[in-house]
Every structure is written in C-alpha cells, then in structure tokens.
Design an enzyme around this catalytic site. Structure first.
Site, PDB file in Angstrom:
ATOM      1  CG  HIS A 193     -19.341 -29.713 -32.159  1.00 42.22           C
ATOM      2  ND1 HIS A 193     -18.464 -29.855 -31.023  1.00 42.22           N
ATOM      3  CD2 HIS A 193     -20.430 -29.957 -31.975  1.00 42.22           C
ATOM      4  CE1 HIS A 193     -19.470 -29.952 -30.252  1.00 42.22           C
ATOM      5  NE2 HIS A 193     -20.716 -30.213 -30.759  1.00 42.22           N
ATOM      6  CG  ASP A 242     -11.799 -33.076 -30.864  1.00 41.25           C
ATOM      7  OD1 ASP A 242     -12.244 -34.346 -30.490  1.00 41.25           O
ATOM      8  OD2 ASP A 242     -12.698 -31.827 -31.021  1.00 41.25           O
ATOM      9  CG  HIS A 295     -13.079 -25.355 -25.880  1.00 40.59           C
ATOM     10  ND1 HIS A 295     -13.884 -24.752 -25.115  1.00 40.59           N
ATOM     11  CD2 HIS A 295     -13.645 -26.480 -26.276  1.00 40.59           C
ATOM     12  CE1 HIS A 295     -15.145 -25.546 -25.129  1.00 40.59           C
ATOM     13  NE2 HIS A 295     -14.966 -26.615 -25.789  1.00 40.59           N
TER      14      HIS A 295
HETATM   15  N1  CMC Z   1      -5.795 -22.244 -34.988  1.00 46.78           N
HETATM   16  C1  CMC Z   1      -5.499 -21.035 -35.211  1.00 46.78           C
HETATM   17  N2  CMC Z   1      -6.187 -19.727 -34.856  1.00 46.78           N
HETATM   18  C2  CMC Z   1      -6.884 -20.167 -33.947  1.00 46.78           C
HETATM   19  C3  CMC Z   1      -7.706 -21.120 -33.647  1.00 46.78           C
HETATM   20  C4  CMC Z   1      -6.752 -22.456 -34.022  1.00 46.78           C
HETATM   21  N3  CMC Z   1      -7.416 -23.588 -33.946  1.00 46.78           N
HETATM   22  N4  CMC Z   1      -8.583 -21.371 -32.868  1.00 46.78           N
HETATM   23  C5  CMC Z   1      -8.905 -20.023 -32.804  1.00 46.78           C
HETATM   24  N5  CMC Z   1      -7.910 -19.127 -33.608  1.00 46.78           N
HETATM   25  C6  CMC Z   1      -7.552 -17.736 -33.428  1.00 46.78           C
HETATM   26  C7  CMC Z   1      -8.827 -17.281 -34.544  1.00 46.78           C
HETATM   27  O1  CMC Z   1      -8.236 -17.102 -35.604  1.00 46.78           O
HETATM   28  C8  CMC Z   1      -9.066 -15.884 -33.776  1.00 46.78           C
HETATM   29  O2  CMC Z   1      -7.962 -15.033 -33.979  1.00 46.78           O
HETATM   30  P1  CMC Z   1      -8.180 -13.426 -34.578  1.00 46.78           P
HETATM   31  O3  CMC Z   1      -8.450 -12.783 -33.034  1.00 46.78           O
HETATM   32  O4  CMC Z   1      -6.743 -13.199 -34.894  1.00 46.78           O
HETATM   33  O5  CMC Z   1      -9.267 -13.268 -35.556  1.00 46.78           O
HETATM   34  C9  CMC Z   1      -9.047 -16.061 -32.366  1.00 46.78           C
HETATM   35  O6  CMC Z   1      -8.100 -17.253 -32.211  1.00 46.78           O
HETATM   36  C10 CMC Z   1     -10.078 -16.517 -31.719  1.00 46.78           C
HETATM   37  O7  CMC Z   1     -10.837 -17.478 -32.610  1.00 46.78           O
HETATM   38  P2  CMC Z   1     -12.562 -17.575 -32.705  1.00 46.78           P
HETATM   39  O8  CMC Z   1     -12.687 -18.408 -33.818  1.00 46.78           O
HETATM   40  O9  CMC Z   1     -13.098 -16.515 -32.480  1.00 46.78           O
HETATM   41  O10 CMC Z   1     -12.920 -18.308 -31.652  1.00 46.78           O
HETATM   42  P3  CMC Z   1     -14.060 -19.257 -31.310  1.00 46.78           P
HETATM   43  O11 CMC Z   1     -14.367 -19.439 -29.783  1.00 46.78           O
HETATM   44  O12 CMC Z   1     -15.285 -18.859 -32.045  1.00 46.78           O
HETATM   45  O13 CMC Z   1     -13.611 -20.785 -31.829  1.00 46.78           O
HETATM   46  C11 CMC Z   1     -12.938 -22.888 -32.086  1.00 46.78           C
HETATM   47  C12 CMC Z   1     -13.413 -21.861 -30.971  1.00 46.78           C
HETATM   48  C13 CMC Z   1     -12.938 -24.330 -31.155  1.00 46.78           C
HETATM   49  C14 CMC Z   1     -14.193 -23.262 -33.232  1.00 46.78           C
HETATM   50  C15 CMC Z   1     -11.710 -22.644 -32.647  1.00 46.78           C
HETATM   51  O14 CMC Z   1     -10.831 -22.542 -31.552  1.00 46.78           O
HETATM   52  C16 CMC Z   1     -11.056 -23.705 -33.695  1.00 46.78           C
HETATM   53  O15 CMC Z   1     -11.668 -23.558 -34.755  1.00 46.78           O
HETATM   54  N6  CMC Z   1     -10.330 -24.733 -33.279  1.00 46.78           N
HETATM   55  C17 CMC Z   1      -9.696 -25.788 -34.249  1.00 46.78           C
HETATM   56  C18 CMC Z   1     -11.090 -26.767 -34.265  1.00 46.78           C
HETATM   57  C19 CMC Z   1     -11.288 -27.379 -32.905  1.00 46.78           C
HETATM   58  O16 CMC Z   1     -10.095 -28.099 -32.313  1.00 46.78           O
HETATM   59  N7  CMC Z   1     -12.426 -27.815 -32.549  1.00 46.78           N
HETATM   60  C20 CMC Z   1     -12.639 -28.648 -31.277  1.00 46.78           C
HETATM   61  C21 CMC Z   1     -13.290 -27.756 -30.077  1.00 46.78           C
HETATM   62  S1  CMC Z   1     -13.207 -28.778 -28.745  1.00 46.78           S
HETATM   63  C22 CMC Z   1     -14.270 -30.006 -29.009  1.00 46.78           C
HETATM   64  C23 CMC Z   1     -15.516 -29.688 -29.462  1.00 46.78           C
HETATM   65  O17 CMC Z   1     -16.253 -28.750 -28.961  1.00 46.78           O
HETATM   66  O18 CMC Z   1     -16.280 -30.373 -30.409  1.00 46.78           O
END
Ligand code: CMC
Length: 429
Positions: free
Chosen positions: A269, A364, A308
């Site tokens: 986050h 971010d 996201h």
């Molecule tokens: N790098 C590599 N792979 C990723 C990433 C990433 N940053 N984000 C998602 N994926 C992949 C994930 O491994 C999954 O792949 P698969 O379908 O093969 O298993 C797919 O994309 C879907 O990911 P998810 O984890 O199910 O997506 P989510 O909606 O649960 O997670 C998120 C959203 C923001 C937590 C995630 O994209 C992430 O961890 N990003 C990196 C951390 C980040 O930048 N966070 C800030 C978010 S914006 C500001 C805020 O909210 O604070």
C-alpha cells in the site's frame, strides 16, 4: 452506474426454489441471499470474497473512481482540475463538506486548521522515548494514538465534537510527521509556524535548523501540495477500509486513523513508494534492468510501483506526478534514479507479462523520486503519503459515523477447522 431498481432471479438447484433478489445500483445485498436455504434451520447463503474484490462495503458520495477509464474525481471534480487549480486545504474541505468552499468558509477552515497545528507539550516527551532508528511511520502512528489520550472528551453524537477532532487530526499530523523525521535525525523538535501555509509550514518544520533559517522554494511547496492533493482520497482502499472498519466500533477518530496509518505502512500500500526507491537503488544501472525484469516474471519479487487493484489501464495520479517531476527537478536537479525509472517503465510497458496482466505505473512509482529530490530519506515517503491521505480518512470516517445504515463491521467466515472433539489431557497426547 444505474439507479434503476430491478431484480435477479436465482434458482437454487439443490432445492429447485427460485428467489427474487432486488438489484439497486448494479448491486445486490449480500444479506438478501440469506433467505436461500436447504432447510429452515440453515444459516442461509453467504458470499465469499476474501480481499473484498467485488464487495461494496458502504455507500459513499466522496470519491468516484473508474479503473478502466483511469478516472478519479473528488465530489465530482476531476483530479486533473484539482491538481491544476486547487490547493490541499481547499481539497480537504471539499472532501469533508461536499462542496468547494466560498471565500469566507475557506478562510474560516484555514484558520481552524492553523489554530490546531501545535501539539501538547507532553507529546514532545513521548517522541523523545523513541530510539533514533525507529521508523518515522511507526513513530507517527504511535503519536497519533497518543494524541487520542489528550482528547478523551470526544462525543461521537456531537457534530461540533466530530468537527473539532477532524480539524485537530488534519492540523497536527504534519507536526507529528516532522517530529518523527527530526527524532530520526537527532534534531531538536521545532514548533509549527502558523503564519505559513500548511504545506510550506511542513517543509519548514522538516528542514529548519537554528543556525540556518530555511526558506522553501515556492515551486517545491506547490509540487508537494499537488502530491498531497493526489493522495487525498482513493475511496475504499486498504487504509480507508481500516479506518472505516475500526471506526465502525464507534471508537475515537484518533484510534481509527491510527489503524489507517498501520495499513498504509505496508509495502503493498503506502509503503510502496519507499520500496520503489530501494528497488531503483538496488537495480543501480540500466544494464541490470533486463535481469531484474526476468526475476519479476519468474515471481521472485514484484516490480514495486506497478499494478493496482482497481486501475487496469493507467493511474491518472501517476500521469500528473510524472509531470510534477520535471517541475521539481528544475529546482533540485535531476534525480539520477529517474533514468532507471523511465527505462524500467518503458521496458515493462512493452513486456507481454505486464501487458497481459494490465500492470501500469501507479501513484508510488514516481512520487518517491520527487521526495528524494527534495532531500527526504525513503523512510519518510509513507509519512508524506499519510499526511496527504488524512483528509480522505477523516472525511470517510465522518461520512460513516453519520450514516444511519452503518453497523459495526463484522464479516462472516467459512469455518474449515475440525468438528467437535473431546479435550485430551496433556500427559496422554
Ligand atoms: N509486479 C509483478 N507482478 C505483479 C505486480 C507487480 N507489481 N502486481 C501484480 N502482479 C501480478 C501478480 O503476480 C498476478 O499474477 P498472476 O495472475 O500470474 O498470479 C497478477 O499480476 C494480479 O496480481 P494481484 O496480486 O492479484 O493483484 P491485486 O489487485 O491483488 O494487487 C497490488 C494489487 C497493488 C497489491 C499489486 O499490483 C502489487 O503488489 N503492486 C506492487 C506494490 C505497489 O506498487 N503498491 C502500490 C499500490 S498503489 C498505491 C496504494 O494503494 O497505496
């Protein structure tokens, strides 16, 4: 969004019974499924949604977000217009009260905030208790909880008391954040300067030193103000849900906002901006990007600042921040990590792995580069995010506690543990 009231007909194939489930705003009420039972003594059907991927937890008039179209609006006003023409305190008033303030209301709001920027002297002692290497976000979080000890006369039923706490929280969080920073650096704790603007005062509290008075460049003040606007609210994100969920117990708002700070601290986050900087430093040079990307694709780590839960096209905040980078770097000189970030973004946006999963830079990805160019250490980045998000947290808390439909948050579960069994004495196990 549709306002029509319609219905869903559901047939339970276990019993052959059909049910009419009303639809409002393209949504059904999960509790309407409870009537679906095999026998009268059953609890009734539930929905299973572990990370609230498709569950609306409230009705809110504060922020509208369309992830596919990359739209973000506060009370109907596009984020692009607010970032261009408004300022952070005006946006705070808009989020809380629902309308842009007129001149007189705006003046009164700013005066209210200024009047509450000082914090009780006891809190200075409290800050002195932290070890020098305590994370500034953890110090800010603890200090927010401690602040609540000073205002235990809070009356949740009184609109005046609600407003007073909201003003205090928005007014004091920059002071707490600046003190956390100064404790980390062994610097004396300074007082706020009520003659300065909100964001300007924060920058001064961070950088002021007795022998060298600090005058922030107005372009940096404006850039930070814009960053605060971009972070001010984001509907039911993890930390806001934490504020609402904890606040639904009718606890005081200091405790509810402390829960928001805790959620924001996590690397998925608000902690992501700090993680991005650490990632860019680790990559070090553009030559190392391909190997890094391969590691991400193999699942060894995540590309921080990408992806996201809701935005699946682009994050409109990231677009505005990228522009702000240029303005800040004009003052500070270019952050050498920028070229790695730009190259990383370019490669990732063309790579099948990221394209298929609709992963784009989020808020971010570039914000940390700006904060670093302003001379702030990575540990402070999430504190800056928190100051920006505070008006959103308190506006959402205010909306929630005044919502007659709101009850204490209490999800259900699907129990998957053992059935009843008899206790066995320890000697016989
Ligand atoms: N790098 C590599 N792979 C990723 C990433 C990433 N940053 N984000 C998602 N994926 C992949 C994930 O491994 C999954 O792949 P698969 O379908 O093969 O298993 C797919 O994309 C879907 O990911 P998810 O984890 O199910 O997506 P989510 O909606 O649960 O997670 C998120 C959203 C923001 C937590 C995630 O994209 C992430 O961890 N990003 C990196 C951390 C980040 O930048 N966070 C800030 C978010 S914006 C500001 C805020 O909210 O604070």
């Amino acid at each position: 969004m549709s306002n029509s009231t319609d219905a869903l007909t559901v047939t339970d194939n276990r019993t052959g019974t059909s049910y009419e489930i009303p639809i409002t705003d393209d949504t059904i009420r999960a509790t309407d499924l409870r009537q679906i039972k095999v026998q009268e003594s059953d609890f009734g059907m539930m929905t299973y949604d572990p990370a609230f991927m498709n569950t609306a937890s409230c009705r809110s008039a504060i922020t509208f977000l369309d992830g596919d179209l990359g739209i973000l609006r506060y009370r109907g006003y596009p984020i692009e217009q607010l970032a261009e023409s408004s300022n952070f305190l005006e946006v705070g008033s808009l989020l809380l009260k629902g309308e842009l303030p007129n001149q007189a209301d705006y003046g009164a709001w700013v005066e209210d905030i200024k009047a509450h920027q000082f914090v009780h002297e006891n809190l200075r002692q409290f800050f002195r208790g932290f070890r020098h290497d305590a994370h500034p976000m953890l110090m800010t979080m603890s200090a927010m909880a401690a602040l609540g000890t000073l205002y235990q006369d809070f009356d949740i039923e009184s609109p005046e008391s609600q407003y007073e706490q909201i003003v205090r929280i928005i007014a004091k969080i920059p002071t707490l954040g600046a003190w956390a920073y100064r404790v980390s650096n062994g610097m004396p704790l300074v007082y706020p300067d009520n003659d300065r603007g909100y964001t300007e005062n924060f920058l001064v509290m961070l950088n002021q030193s007795g022998s060298r008075p600090y005058e922030p460049d107005p372009r940096l003040v404006r850039a930070l103000d814009v960053l605060f606007i971009l972070h001010a609210d984001h509907e039911q994100n993890c930390s806001t849900s934490a504020v609402r969920s904890v606040g639904s117990s009718q606890v005081d708002p200091y405790s509810a906002v402390t829960a928001g700070l805790a959620a924001l601290y996590g690397p998925l986050h608000g902690g992501a901006n700090e993680a991005v900087l650490k990632m860019l430093r680790r990559i070090g040079t553009a030559d190392n990007i391909p190997a890094f990307i391969e590691g991400v694709k193999e699942g060894k780590e995540r590309l921080m600042g990408f992806g996201h839960r809701v935005y699946k096209n682009f994050d409109p905040r990231a677009t505005i921040i990228k522009k702000a980078c240029d303005e800040v770097f004009e003052v500070t000189g270019v952050n050498p990590l920028l070229s790695i970030a730009v190259e990383l973004e370019k490669i990732a946006l063309e790579d099948e792995y990221f394209v298929k999963r609709k992963l784009y830079p989020n808020v971010d990805f570039y914000s940390g580069l700006i904060y670093e160019a302003m001379g702030l250490p990575a540990e402070m980045f999430t504190v800056l995010f928190a100051i920006g998000r505070t008006p959103g947290w308190v506006a959402q808390w205010h909306e929630m506690i005044n919502d007659k439909e709101q009850k204490i948050s209490r999800p259900r579960q699907i129990y998957v543990g053992p059935g009843e069994r008899d206790y066995v004495d320890i000697a016989s196990r």
